[in-house]
Design a protein around this motif. Structure first.
Motif, PDB file in Angstrom:
ATOM      1  N   ASP A  17       8.162  62.679  21.312  1.00 50.33           N
ATOM      2  CA  ASP A  17       8.326  62.959  19.889  1.00 50.33           C
ATOM      3  C   ASP A  17       9.547  62.198  19.400  1.00 50.33           C
ATOM      4  O   ASP A  17      10.562  62.780  19.062  1.00 50.33           O
ATOM      5  N   ASN A  18       9.466  60.861  19.365  1.00 48.15           N
ATOM      6  CA  ASN A  18      10.631  60.027  19.099  1.00 48.15           C
ATOM      7  C   ASN A  18      10.427  59.223  17.824  1.00 48.15           C
ATOM      8  O   ASN A  18       9.504  58.414  17.725  1.00 48.15           O
ATOM      9  N   LEU A  19      11.306  59.432  16.837  1.00 51.42           N
ATOM     10  CA  LEU A  19      11.153  58.762  15.545  1.00 51.42           C
ATOM     11  C   LEU A  19      11.413  57.262  15.648  1.00 51.42           C
ATOM     12  O   LEU A  19      10.724  56.460  15.008  1.00 51.42           O
ATOM     13  N   ALA A  20      12.396  56.871  16.451  1.00 52.95           N
ATOM     14  CA  ALA A  20      12.715  55.442  16.581  1.00 52.95           C
ATOM     15  C   ALA A  20      11.507  54.667  17.092  1.00 52.95           C
ATOM     16  O   ALA A  20      11.185  53.584  16.578  1.00 52.95           O
ATOM     17  N   GLU A  21      10.823  55.206  18.106  1.00 55.67           N
ATOM     18  CA  GLU A  21       9.665  54.506  18.668  1.00 55.67           C
ATOM     19  C   GLU A  21       8.541  54.391  17.645  1.00 55.67           C
ATOM     20  O   GLU A  21       7.854  53.370  17.565  1.00 55.67           O
ATOM     21  N   LYS A  22       8.360  55.432  16.831  1.00 55.56           N
ATOM     22  CA  LYS A  22       7.316  55.374  15.802  1.00 55.56           C
ATOM     23  C   LYS A  22       7.655  54.326  14.747  1.00 55.56           C
ATOM     24  O   LYS A  22       6.782  53.567  14.310  1.00 55.56           O
ATOM     25  N   ILE A  23       8.919  54.280  14.308  1.00 59.59           N
ATOM     26  CA  ILE A  23       9.330  53.287  13.310  1.00 59.59           C
ATOM     27  C   ILE A  23       9.064  51.882  13.835  1.00 59.59           C
ATOM     28  O   ILE A  23       8.496  51.029  13.139  1.00 59.59           O
ATOM     29  N   LEU A  24       9.467  51.629  15.076  1.00 55.91           N
ATOM     30  CA  LEU A  24       9.307  50.291  15.658  1.00 55.91           C
ATOM     31  C   LEU A  24       7.839  49.944  15.863  1.00 55.91           C
ATOM     32  O   LEU A  24       7.472  48.770  15.897  1.00 55.91           O
ATOM     33  N   MET A  59      16.927  57.796  18.011  1.00 54.37           N
ATOM     34  CA  MET A  59      16.568  57.469  19.396  1.00 54.37           C
ATOM     35  C   MET A  59      16.690  58.668  20.334  1.00 54.37           C
ATOM     36  O   MET A  59      15.936  58.777  21.304  1.00 54.37           O
ATOM     37  N   ASN A  60      17.624  59.558  20.049  1.00 54.32           N
ATOM     38  CA  ASN A  60      17.974  60.597  21.026  1.00 54.32           C
ATOM     39  C   ASN A  60      17.448  61.990  20.689  1.00 54.32           C
ATOM     40  O   ASN A  60      17.367  62.842  21.579  1.00 54.32           O
ATOM     41  N   LEU A  61      17.119  62.243  19.415  1.00 54.92           N
ATOM     42  CA  LEU A  61      16.665  63.571  19.021  1.00 54.92           C
ATOM     43  C   LEU A  61      15.157  63.600  18.841  1.00 54.92           C
ATOM     44  O   LEU A  61      14.513  62.563  18.718  1.00 54.92           O
ATOM     45  N   LYS A  62      14.603  64.801  18.833  1.00 56.30           N
ATOM     46  CA  LYS A  62      13.188  64.942  18.496  1.00 56.30           C
ATOM     47  C   LYS A  62      12.976  64.615  17.016  1.00 56.30           C
ATOM     48  O   LYS A  62      13.908  64.681  16.217  1.00 56.30           O
ATOM     49  N   GLN A  63      11.732  64.284  16.672  1.00 61.59           N
ATOM     50  CA  GLN A  63      11.463  63.801  15.313  1.00 61.59           C
ATOM     51  C   GLN A  63      11.926  64.782  14.236  1.00 61.59           C
ATOM     52  O   GLN A  63      12.576  64.383  13.263  1.00 61.59           O
ATOM     53  N   LYS A  64      11.645  66.059  14.411  1.00 61.92           N
ATOM     54  CA  LYS A  64      12.015  67.043  13.399  1.00 61.92           C
ATOM     55  C   LYS A  64      13.524  67.073  13.194  1.00 61.92           C
ATOM     56  O   LYS A  64      14.014  67.094  12.050  1.00 61.92           O
ATOM     57  N   GLU A  65      14.269  67.026  14.301  1.00 63.71           N
ATOM     58  CA  GLU A  65      15.737  67.048  14.200  1.00 63.71           C
ATOM     59  C   GLU A  65      16.259  65.744  13.610  1.00 63.71           C
ATOM     60  O   GLU A  65      17.217  65.740  12.822  1.00 63.71           O
ATOM     61  N   LYS A  98       4.826  58.340   6.146  1.00 66.02           N
ATOM     62  CA  LYS A  98       3.669  58.215   5.259  1.00 66.02           C
ATOM     63  C   LYS A  98       2.609  57.265   5.812  1.00 66.02           C
ATOM     64  O   LYS A  98       1.495  57.203   5.297  1.00 66.02           O
ATOM     65  N   HIS A  99       2.954  56.506   6.848  1.00 65.98           N
ATOM     66  CA  HIS A  99       2.056  55.466   7.351  1.00 65.98           C
ATOM     67  C   HIS A  99       0.835  56.089   8.034  1.00 65.98           C
ATOM     68  O   HIS A  99       0.971  57.027   8.818  1.00 65.98           O
ATOM     69  N   PRO A 100      -0.372  55.573   7.743  1.00 66.68           N
ATOM     70  CA  PRO A 100      -1.578  56.156   8.377  1.00 66.68           C
ATOM     71  C   PRO A 100      -1.569  56.035   9.891  1.00 66.68           C
ATOM     72  O   PRO A 100      -2.186  56.844  10.591  1.00 66.68           O
ATOM     73  N   GLN A 101      -0.859  55.046  10.420  1.00 60.90           N
ATOM     74  CA  GLN A 101      -0.821  54.864  11.865  1.00 60.90           C
ATOM     75  C   GLN A 101      -0.063  55.987  12.564  1.00 60.90           C
ATOM     76  O   GLN A 101      -0.276  56.237  13.757  1.00 60.90           O
ATOM     77  N   THR A 102       0.800  56.697  11.812  1.00 62.20           N
ATOM     78  CA  THR A 102       1.598  57.765  12.423  1.00 62.20           C
ATOM     79  C   THR A 102       0.716  58.925  12.881  1.00 62.20           C
ATOM     80  O   THR A 102       0.922  59.489  13.959  1.00 62.20           O
ATOM     81  N   TRP A 141      -0.942  57.914  15.965  1.00 59.57           N
ATOM     82  CA  TRP A 141       0.008  57.998  17.083  1.00 59.57           C
ATOM     83  C   TRP A 141      -0.030  59.411  17.686  1.00 59.57           C
ATOM     84  O   TRP A 141      -0.084  59.581  18.900  1.00 59.57           O
ATOM     85  N   ASP A 142       0.010  60.423  16.814  1.00 58.74           N
ATOM     86  CA  ASP A 142      -0.022  61.813  17.289  1.00 58.74           C
ATOM     87  C   ASP A 142      -1.336  62.124  18.009  1.00 58.74           C
ATOM     88  O   ASP A 142      -1.350  62.883  18.981  1.00 58.74           O
TER      89      ASP A 142
END
Length: 345
Positions: free
Chosen positions: A112-119, A173-179, A243-247, A250-251
């Motif tokens: 559940d990593n936001l940095a990886e999703k952004i990249l 990079m270090n926190l879960k997406q929600k945090e 907002k990206h449809p690919q997100t 990903w889930d």
């Protein structure tokens, strides 16, 4: 394993690994490699020797995998490297690992990593491999629905001169997406407060719409924009990723991978392939939530990688044949094949 070759083209892209009973000898020397790969190995060995020379290292090499053994052997016999090892004072162990031995790591959707999703979902910044384009139109008065609008220069993730942006990226990079998303809101509220912007702090779940409304406060204040431009680029990247449809896809990938890992002990490969079969749809049958041909190639690579040793037999052959037929039909029905599909076919 040889079973990875669901398509002849995939066999060329991901050749079978050597091993007992495999299609190639267990030991492969540099002379057995194609000319282009030989040149690449020699270039890599020269670069590694230059690096170790700069560090003053006397290395001891270990290898896991056929190509890694070739690289390690070349480095061991490379004349400048032998001379360096006689005089270098710092010891180091170097482990070479074939990437194809961990294909699941390369194609998996990890946690559940936001940095990886952004990249993963935002388009690459031209000329860069590790940064992305952030659409900056939202910070202007320009009204356009064109997501590829090129009038405004794109933003990016690298913000070395903005301490707040650097701290926020560490959180991504270090926190879960929600945090991490909550951190984005906190940084944005603090920046707006310092600029005396009329921000109303709200509690509860952070939404992309809420972050966008906070960003709008900076739009007509050039000084605030200048002071917090780096932070705003990272928050815009967050909004555009959420907002990206690919997100959502990903889930779905992540959920499938976790389910597969939980049931892998009880399931046989044919049953997994048969479950996958109805999900392979041609272009005219797909919705935005369905997997594309590339998505299925990624899924198949993940499945065959985590399954390990697979029992061969008529049932497996039949299931694989059905998947082949469906996948080939879907690829042939693509009106505009992606660069990857064009390369494979």
């Amino acid at each position: 394993s040889a079973e990875l070759c669901l398509l002849p083209a995939l066999a060329a892209l991901l050749p079978p690994l050597p091993g007992p009973g495999g299609p190639v000898p267990a030991e492969v020397g540099l002379g057995a490699l194609p000319a282009g790969l030989r040149a690449a190995v020699r270039s890599l060995v020269g670069d590694l020797d230059s690096l170790f020379t700069a560090l003053g290292l006397r290395e001891e090499s270990f290898a896991v995998g056929a190509l890694s053994r070739v690289v390690a052997a070349e480095l061991a016999s490379y004349a400048p490297a032998r001379n360096r090892r006689r005089t270098a004072t710092n010891k180091a162990s170097v482990i070479f690992v074939d990437r194809t031995l961990d294909l699941a790591g390369a194609v998996g959707h990890h946690g559940d990593n936001l940095a990886e999703k952004i990249l993963s979902v935002l388009p690459k910044l031209p000329g860069h491999k590790t940064d992305v384009m952030v659409n900056m139109v939202e910070l202007t008065a320009l009204q356009t629905t064109d997501e590829t609008c090129s009038i405004i220069a794109p933003g990016c993730l690298a913000q070395p001169n903005d301490p707040a942006a650097k701290a926020l990226w560490e959180s991504f990079m270090n926190l879960k997406q929600k945090e991490a998303v909550m951190e984005a809101r906190r940084h944005l509220v603090e920046a707006a407060s310092r600029e005396n912007l009329p921000i109303k702090m709200s509690m509860g779940e952070v939404t992309p719409e809420q972050l966008s409304s906070y960003i709008q406060l900076f739009r007509n204040n050039l000084k605030a924009l200048e002071n917090h431009c780096g932070l705003l680029q990272l928050v815009l990247a967050t909004v555009q990723t959420l907002k990206h449809p690919q997100t959502s896809k990903w889930d779905n990938f992540l959920a499938f991978e976790r389910l597969l890992l939980q049931t892998i002990g009880d399931s046989e490969m044919p049953s997994v392939l048969n479950q996958l079969l109805p999900m392979i749809k041609s272009y005219n049958e797909r919705t935005k939530d369905d997997y594309t041909c590339e998505d299925f190639l990624v899924l198949l690579i993940y499945i065959y990688s985590v399954f390990g040793e697979i029992k061969c037999g008529k049932e497996l052959d039949a299931a694989e044949e059905e998947v082949k037929k469906a996948l080939v039909k879907a690829i042939c029905d693509e009106p505009e094949p992606s660069p990857l599909l064009q390369k494979i076919t």
